[in-house]
Design an enzyme around this catalytic site. Structure first.
Site, PDB file in Angstrom:
ATOM      1  N   ASP A  37      -9.429  45.072   6.170  1.00  0.00           N
ATOM      2  CA  ASP A  37      -9.977  43.759   6.537  1.00  0.00           C
ATOM      3  C   ASP A  37      -9.583  43.330   7.951  1.00  0.00           C
ATOM      4  OD1 ASP A  37      -7.318  43.227   6.232  1.00  0.00           O
ATOM      5  OD2 ASP A  37      -7.529  41.731   4.651  1.00  0.00           O
ATOM      6  N   GLY A  38      -8.861  44.185   8.649  1.00  0.00           N
ATOM      7  CA  GLY A  38      -8.510  43.878  10.031  1.00  0.00           C
ATOM      8  C   GLY A  38      -7.125  43.262  10.215  1.00  0.00           C
ATOM      9  N   GLU A  39      -6.484  42.890   9.113  1.00  0.00           N
ATOM     10  CA  GLU A  39      -5.128  42.330   9.249  1.00  0.00           C
ATOM     11  C   GLU A  39      -4.161  43.430   9.654  1.00  0.00           C
ATOM     12  OE1 GLU A  39      -3.945  40.567   5.560  1.00  0.00           O
ATOM     13  OE2 GLU A  39      -5.392  38.929   5.728  1.00  0.00           O
ATOM     14  N   ARG A  95      -7.343  33.244  32.283  1.00  0.00           N
ATOM     15  CA  ARG A  95      -8.466  32.678  33.047  1.00  0.00           C
ATOM     16  C   ARG A  95      -8.999  31.399  32.397  1.00  0.00           C
ATOM     17  NH1 ARG A  95     -12.280  37.772  34.063  1.00  0.00           N
ATOM     18  NH2 ARG A  95     -11.619  38.201  31.944  1.00  0.00           N
ATOM     19  N   LYS A 191     -17.364  34.236  46.973  1.00  0.00           N
ATOM     20  CA  LYS A 191     -18.045  34.740  45.770  1.00  0.00           C
ATOM     21  C   LYS A 191     -18.486  33.561  44.921  1.00  0.00           C
ATOM     22  CE  LYS A 191     -15.674  36.120  41.974  1.00  0.00           C
ATOM     23  NZ  LYS A 191     -14.629  36.866  41.254  1.00  0.00           N
ATOM     24  N   ASP A 219      -7.254  42.392  44.090  1.00  0.00           N
ATOM     25  CA  ASP A 219      -7.571  41.390  43.065  1.00  0.00           C
ATOM     26  C   ASP A 219      -6.473  41.406  42.003  1.00  0.00           C
ATOM     27  OD1 ASP A 219      -9.034  39.379  41.887  1.00  0.00           O
ATOM     28  OD2 ASP A 219     -10.905  40.506  41.824  1.00  0.00           O
ATOM     29  N   GLY A 225     -15.866  44.523  36.213  1.00  0.00           N
ATOM     30  CA  GLY A 225     -16.043  45.189  37.505  1.00  0.00           C
ATOM     31  C   GLY A 225     -17.035  44.462  38.409  1.00  0.00           C
ATOM     32  N   GLY A 226     -17.671  43.416  37.890  1.00  0.00           N
ATOM     33  CA  GLY A 226     -18.699  42.689  38.659  1.00  0.00           C
ATOM     34  C   GLY A 226     -18.230  42.244  40.039  1.00  0.00           C
TER      35      GLY A 226
HETATM   36  C1  R5P Z   1     -11.565  36.019  39.171  1.00  0.00           C
HETATM   37  O1  R5P Z   1     -11.387  35.001  39.788  1.00  0.00           O
HETATM   38  C2  R5P Z   1     -10.547  37.119  39.036  1.00  0.00           C
HETATM   39  O2  R5P Z   1      -9.573  37.066  40.035  1.00  0.00           O
HETATM   40  C3  R5P Z   1     -11.214  38.473  39.044  1.00  0.00           C
HETATM   41  O3  R5P Z   1     -11.860  38.658  40.295  1.00  0.00           O
HETATM   42  C4  R5P Z   1     -12.223  38.564  37.937  1.00  0.00           C
HETATM   43  O4  R5P Z   1     -11.746  37.964  36.792  1.00  0.00           O
HETATM   44  C5  R5P Z   1     -12.590  39.984  37.645  1.00  0.00           C
HETATM   45  O5  R5P Z   1     -13.541  40.012  36.607  1.00  0.00           O
HETATM   46  P1  R5P Z   1     -14.779  40.980  36.704  1.00  0.00           P
HETATM   47  O6  R5P Z   1     -14.254  42.372  36.910  1.00  0.00           O
HETATM   48  O7  R5P Z   1     -15.483  40.831  35.375  1.00  0.00           O
HETATM   49  O8  R5P Z   1     -15.635  40.512  37.841  1.00  0.00           O
END
Ligand code: R5P
Length: 292
Positions: A37-39, A95, A191, A219, A225-226
């Site tokens: 069940d995931g526990e 975050r 960004k 970072d 990775g966006g």
């Molecule tokens: C955002 O402000 C963080 O410092 C990272 O740049 C971000 O959380 C990375 O997330 P992702 O790889 O999805 O863009």
């Protein structure tokens, strides 16, 4: 037997072992059985110190399971030790440190209550997304940075006229610190993230400084990775040379690593707060110093 126990959570086994060795503590391993069940049922092996325990458990995916395991380990340690220090090398949920859109739960507020409730007296994390997240904590807290260790790694590479780049303004201070440690210059791109879809776009129009130079994108973390992909595509258009990535926490969700390489990144270097292929930098020394 040492008077300190390092209790190793399943998500940070190697790091916990290294920390225990550095601070000359006894290592207490945990095993986890996950039921259909995931526990999860967590069992500790060894005798926990009555004086002091240090629980080490990163909160990367599966985030909620790793979080409940961290809380359970702290709770168990507190039944025996009079002092429990918690080391969360990668602090998941960091975050979610403010109400970006009306009605959103600020999960860091919830975590502040939970860590205190189970008996932590001090929490240590590595490169928390933003110190704002700690504002809700009433227990002692410490953020340590992996930047000097990451810089040491990059100093060994043969880079051409390197420049440090932050993919966004939020990471400007981090890039500045990295550049200072390296004795280099830095820039920060602009960004924009759509708060509903999560998609990112680089708003900066052009940067002449990057022309014909090797770049290190700095970072705190890579998730989808966006941010890195968009920044790399933009920087390549500005005719830079190679793009390297330095980050503390590489979650690399789904196909992120392949997509980042496809965008033109030469190398991703992260730390062992999250173990994986790119975790080439060890933060056990940094954490051990913070514990002492
Ligand atoms: C955002 O402000 C963080 O410092 C990272 O740049 C971000 O959380 C990375 O997330 P992702 O790889 O999805 O863009």
């Amino acid at each position: 037997m040492s008077s300190i126990s390092v209790i190793s959570g399943k998500s940070s086994e190697d790091l916990a072992k290294k920390i225990a060795k550095k601070i000359k503590a006894d290592l207490i391993k945990s095993s986890v059985k996950v039921f259909p069940d995931g526990e999860s049922k967590i069992t500790l092996s060894g005798k926990i110190s009555k004086r002091k325990s240090i629980v080490v458990q990163s909160i990367y995916p599966p985030v909620d399971s790793n979080l409940i395991q961290a809380l359970s380990l702290i709770s168990k340690a507190k039944e025996i030790s009079s002092e429990v220090i918690t080391v969360i090398p990668y602090m998941g949920y960091a975050r979610q440190d403010r109400e970006f859109l009306p009605g959103e739960v600020v999960t860091m507020k919830v975590l502040a209550k939970l860590f205190k409730g189970v008996g932590t007296s001090k929490i240590i994390v590595v490169d928390i997304h933003n110190l704002k997240g700690f504002e809700y904590f009433t227990i002692k807290n410490k953020n340590v940075t992996a930047i000097p260790e990451l810089v040491k790694y990059f100093k060994k590479l043969r880079l051409k006229n390197p420049l440090i780049v932050s993919p966004d303004q939020g990471g400007k201070e981090r890039a500045k610190e990295f550049a200072k440690e390296f004795d280099l210059e830095f820039i920060a791109l602009e960004k924009k993230r759509d708060r509903k879809t999560g998609k990112v776009k680089i708003k900066t129009k052009s940067v002449d400084e990057v022309n014909n130079r090797d770049l290190i994108l700095v970072d705190d973390m890579i998730s989808t990775g966006g941010s890195i992909i968009n920044a790399t595509q933009f920087l390549k258009k500005q005719k830079c040379k190679r793009v390297f990535v330095a980050c503390t926490h590489a979650l690399l969700m789904n196909d992120a690593e392949r997509k980042i390489r496809k965008a033109g990144v030469t190398k991703i270097v992260s730390t062992n707060t999250i173990p994986g292929k790119t975790s080439l930098v060890d933060v056990s020394n940094t954490i051990a110093k913070a514990i002492k």
